[in-house]
Design a protein around this motif. Structure first.
Motif, PDB file in Angstrom:
ATOM      1  N   MET A  80       0.828  -1.204   0.000  1.00 12.86           N
ATOM      2  CA  MET A  80       0.000   0.000   0.000  1.00 12.86           C
ATOM      3  C   MET A  80       0.864   1.257   0.000  1.00 12.86           C
ATOM      4  O   MET A  80       1.847   1.354   0.734  1.00 12.86           O
ATOM      5  CB  MET A  80      -0.917   0.014   1.227  1.00 12.86           C
ATOM      6  N   ASP A  81       0.487   2.234  -0.841  1.00 14.29           N
ATOM      7  CA  ASP A  81       1.160   3.526  -0.801  1.00 14.29           C
ATOM      8  C   ASP A  81       0.365   4.473   0.094  1.00 14.29           C
ATOM      9  O   ASP A  81      -0.608   4.071   0.749  1.00 14.29           O
ATOM     10  CB  ASP A  81       1.342   4.097  -2.212  1.00 14.29           C
ATOM     11  N   VAL A  82       0.765   5.748   0.132  1.00 16.77           N
ATOM     12  CA  VAL A  82       0.109   6.713   1.017  1.00 16.77           C
ATOM     13  C   VAL A  82      -1.370   6.856   0.668  1.00 16.77           C
ATOM     14  O   VAL A  82      -2.236   6.867   1.551  1.00 16.77           O
ATOM     15  CB  VAL A  82       0.825   8.081   0.941  1.00 16.77           C
ATOM     16  N   ALA A  83      -1.680   6.958  -0.627  1.00 15.70           N
ATOM     17  CA  ALA A  83      -3.078   7.124  -1.037  1.00 15.70           C
ATOM     18  C   ALA A  83      -3.912   5.911  -0.650  1.00 15.70           C
ATOM     19  O   ALA A  83      -5.046   6.044  -0.155  1.00 15.70           O
ATOM     20  CB  ALA A  83      -3.160   7.377  -2.536  1.00 15.70           C
ATOM     21  N   ASP A  84      -3.374   4.698  -0.868  1.00 16.17           N
ATOM     22  CA  ASP A  84      -4.079   3.480  -0.448  1.00 16.17           C
ATOM     23  C   ASP A  84      -4.365   3.517   1.048  1.00 16.17           C
ATOM     24  O   ASP A  84      -5.458   3.148   1.504  1.00 16.17           O
ATOM     25  CB  ASP A  84      -3.231   2.238  -0.758  1.00 16.17           C
ATOM     26  N   SER A  85      -3.370   3.953   1.807  1.00 16.87           N
ATOM     27  CA  SER A  85      -3.513   3.970   3.265  1.00 16.87           C
ATOM     28  C   SER A  85      -4.561   4.982   3.709  1.00 16.87           C
ATOM     29  O   SER A  85      -5.330   4.728   4.641  1.00 16.87           O
ATOM     30  CB  SER A  85      -2.162   4.278   3.920  1.00 16.87           C
ATOM     31  N   ILE A  86      -4.598   6.152   3.047  1.00 19.12           N
ATOM     32  CA  ILE A  86      -5.621   7.148   3.392  1.00 19.12           C
ATOM     33  C   ILE A  86      -7.014   6.584   3.129  1.00 19.12           C
ATOM     34  O   ILE A  86      -7.930   6.736   3.951  1.00 19.12           O
ATOM     35  CB  ILE A  86      -5.400   8.446   2.585  1.00 19.12           C
ATOM     36  N   ILE A  87      -7.175   5.912   1.991  1.00 16.96           N
ATOM     37  CA  ILE A  87      -8.476   5.315   1.661  1.00 16.96           C
ATOM     38  C   ILE A  87      -8.867   4.285   2.716  1.00 16.96           C
ATOM     39  O   ILE A  87     -10.027   4.226   3.155  1.00 16.96           O
ATOM     40  CB  ILE A  87      -8.426   4.690   0.255  1.00 16.96           C
ATOM     41  N   LEU A  88      -7.898   3.474   3.160  1.00 12.94           N
ATOM     42  CA  LEU A  88      -8.183   2.477   4.193  1.00 12.94           C
ATOM     43  C   LEU A  88      -8.504   3.144   5.527  1.00 12.94           C
ATOM     44  O   LEU A  88      -9.425   2.725   6.237  1.00 12.94           O
ATOM     45  CB  LEU A  88      -6.992   1.529   4.352  1.00 12.94           C
ATOM     46  N   MET A  89      -7.753   4.195   5.887  1.00 10.08           N
ATOM     47  CA  MET A  89      -8.003   4.869   7.162  1.00 10.08           C
ATOM     48  C   MET A  89      -9.407   5.475   7.196  1.00 10.08           C
ATOM     49  O   MET A  89     -10.087   5.431   8.225  1.00 10.08           O
ATOM     50  CB  MET A  89      -6.954   5.961   7.404  1.00 10.08           C
TER      51      MET A  89
END
Length: 612
Positions: free
Chosen positions: A384-393
């Motif tokens: 996961m990159d930063v954008a993936d992580s934001i979507i998950l958060m």
């Protein structure tokens, strides 16, 4: 056209037939009886107007008696450019009431005046009728106008109303084109949220407006936005491909207001509501949107997401917020990845904006939430990159969505809490469960000392949600030293939620010496009062009109009081307003001027205002 003045004076007695709409006085004002010597009149410059032609109405309040009276006006023009306390009722020949535009107008108050009107004097205002109501067809009309003037009518029929009649005729194509030319030449007045072209709401004006807009006229684009038809929407899509970027952005703003509404929780709202929009958002969508526009709108939205222009990225995100589906999440991800690629400087100053993420990130995150509400689900994995992580958060913070299976999301949450990206770190803090895992506590504590004040505020908000007592002392330390109002509020809330009481009051008492800090301090200091604890109050107020010496004296009064009663307060005692020791804490040192006050649900105030 004939130039004739229509004037009709109405006395206080009920001279109008039919039920009167209820007119409320200005909020928060004590209304007075309507003076018997007050009369109103209405004047129009002409007897007949073309449809879409500006109609200026002169409203006159006159004192026809022998004694002066006071009236109130104002407080109703900021953000509109015209006074919305005037109430217009316009009916056609069949008795149909024309749509009221002011109910959807956004305004921000203004200065209220209380002048005296002496016998024989008049108060007059010119009012733009077509900014108050929509007239969409030719015919004979009656206009009735009223204003509360700070007075209370004993019954609706006693309200002061003035009326006049006029006729509206349909313009020929040549006359319509001439009206468009005149309105476009006058341009857009940024102080009045309805450029004259937005009065041209009938489809008869669309051909001339589109021709003008294609030649680069910004007022013409505004005018097309005021015509609520599917054909005008098609015209706006044409203008969205214009060579002039400013024309494109104006067209996009009109289009965004027409997109399908979105539902968030119990609220259904448009994705975009322009400051000059005066129509019902639901009506805008129902009259001007057609599903055949969806593919073109989505294509344009995705195109704008790839732009280097942050305004276009914001607009593209709004399109996806309205129309996006789970399969569209990758384009949101890619735009969010570009927006978070570069690290931002820490926000350290008291005036820095810490309520919003940088650039177009807020709009993109709103699109993420909308697409998740339509079924998209994120999962945690090692790549996961930063954008993936934001979507998950964002998904983890959504209590309506079950957590993903397994423990990978927990590991990703911990990793995100340690991220150097402020946006991801804040979203991870928002995703920390209320029942905080033990391994997250030290991470939240570290973020309460972060260099970025936005992260500090989010960490305090998380601490308040968890109510974990480990966060009370760090929150108090932030409160002692911070000068950013939003951090101060969040730290106070965290300290209180985590159990701080006397220590919190003592910190706030010491900060009373700081100028402009009194209103924030009293939000918490008032909690020592029994009537506040019993929820008998409806609000509070503060006055910062003190010298530095007076602020220090008042601070010392509070510090001494809290020190004297610290054990009692710690054991749960609260002090009633009847206790004589409380009153000096509410007054300016050396005078009876009130610094802090409480408003009660029964309409009283303490300390009571001095009687003149």
């Amino acid at each position: 056209m004939l130039l004739r003045t229509l004037s009709l004076c109405l006395a206080l007695t009920g001279m109008l037939s039919g039920a009167e709409p209820e007119i409320q006085p200005y909020p928060g004002r004590e209304s007075k009886p309507i003076p018997e010597s007050a009369k109103v009149s209405l004047q129009l410059g002409e007897t007949s107007y073309l449809l879409g032609e500006p109609i200026s109405v002169q409203f006159t309040l006159e004192n026809v008696g022998t004694e002066a009276f006071t009236y109130e006006h104002g407080g109703d023009y900021r953000g509109t450019g015209f006074p919305v306390r005037y109430h217009f009722v316009v009916t056609d020949a069949d008795g149909k009431i024309m749509p009221d535009l002011t109910q959807f107008t956004m305004f921000a108050g203004g200065i209220v005046a209380h002048p005296v009107l002496k016998p024989g004097e008049k108060h007059q205002e010119q009012l733009p009728l077509l900014l108050y109501v929509t007239i969409d067809h030719p015919g004979r009309y009656k206009v009735r106008v009223s204003h509360d003037f700070g007075w209370a009518a004993t019954e609706p029929s006693k309200r002061l109303w003035a009326e006049a009649t006029f006729e509206v005729t349909m313009p020929t194509p040549e006359e319509a084109s001439a009206l468009v030319d005149t309105a476009c030449i006058r341009g857009v007045d940024t102080n009045i949220p309805a450029t004259e072209t937005r009065l041209l709401r009938h489809p008869v004006f669309l051909p001339a407006l589109l021709a003008r807009a294609q030649k680069g006229s910004k007022p013409a684009v505004h005018g097309i936005g005021g015509i609520l038809t599917v054909d005008s929407t098609a015209a706006l899509f044409t203008l969205a491909k214009h060579e002039d970027p400013e024309i494109v952005k104006l067209a996009l703003d009109q289009l965004l207001a027409r997109l399908p509404l979105i539902t968030t929780g119990e609220y259904t709202t448009p994705v975009f509501h322009s400051w000059y929009q005066t129509s019902d958002p639901k009506q805008i969508n129902s009259l001007s949107w057609d599903e055949r526009f969806r593919p073109e709108a989505l294509a344009l939205g995705k195109q704008w997401l790839e732009s280097d222009d942050v305004d276009l990225v914001n607009r593209g995100a709004l399109v996806l917020t309205s129309l996006g589906r789970p399969e569209d999440m990758p384009v949101i991800h890619d735009a969010l990845a570009r927006e978070t690629k570069s690290l931002q400087r820490p926000r350290k100053e008291s005036g820095d904006n810490i309520l919003n993420h940088p650039s177009a990130q807020d709009a993109l995150i709103r699109a993420v939430d909308a697409i998740r509400s339509r079924g998209h689900r994120a999962s945690a994995d090692a790549n996961m990159d930063v954008a993936d992580s934001i979507i998950l958060m964002r998904q983890l913070a959504d209590k309506t969505v079950p957590k993903p299976e397994g423990d990978a999301w927990k590991a990703r949450l911990v990793t995100s809490l340690e991220s150097p990206c402020f946006t991801l770190c804040e979203e991870a803090l928002n995703a920390v469960p209320d029942d905080i895992p033990s391994d997250c506590i030290p991470l939240v504590l570290r973020r309460m000392e972060d260099d970025d004040l936005g992260v500090v505020r989010s960490a305090c908000t998380t601490a308040a949600r968890t109510k974990n007592k480990d966060f009370a002392t760090p929150a108090l330390r932030i409160l002692e030293t911070s000068h950013h109002s939003w951090v101060i509020r969040a730290a106070s809330d965290a300290a209180w939620a985590c159990g701080a009481r006397v220590d919190l009051w003592e910190v706030w008492a010491k900060r009373l010496a700081e100028k402009e800090m009194g209103h924030l301090a009293f939000d918490y200091l008032q909690k020592i009062i029994q009537e506040v604890e019993d929820k008998k109050t409806s609000g509070s107020g503060s006055n910062s009109n003190m010298t530095m010496d007076e602020r220090f004296i008042l601070r010392d009064r509070w510090v001494t009081f809290l020190s004297k009663h610290s054990k009692e307060l710690a054991n749960g005692r609260r002090f009633s307003i009847k206790d004589p020791d409380l009153l000096p804490l509410m007054l300016k040192p050396g005078s009876d001027d009130i610094i802090f006050d409480l408003s009660f649900k029964d309409g009283t105030q303490w300390p009571p205002q001095k009687q003149e």
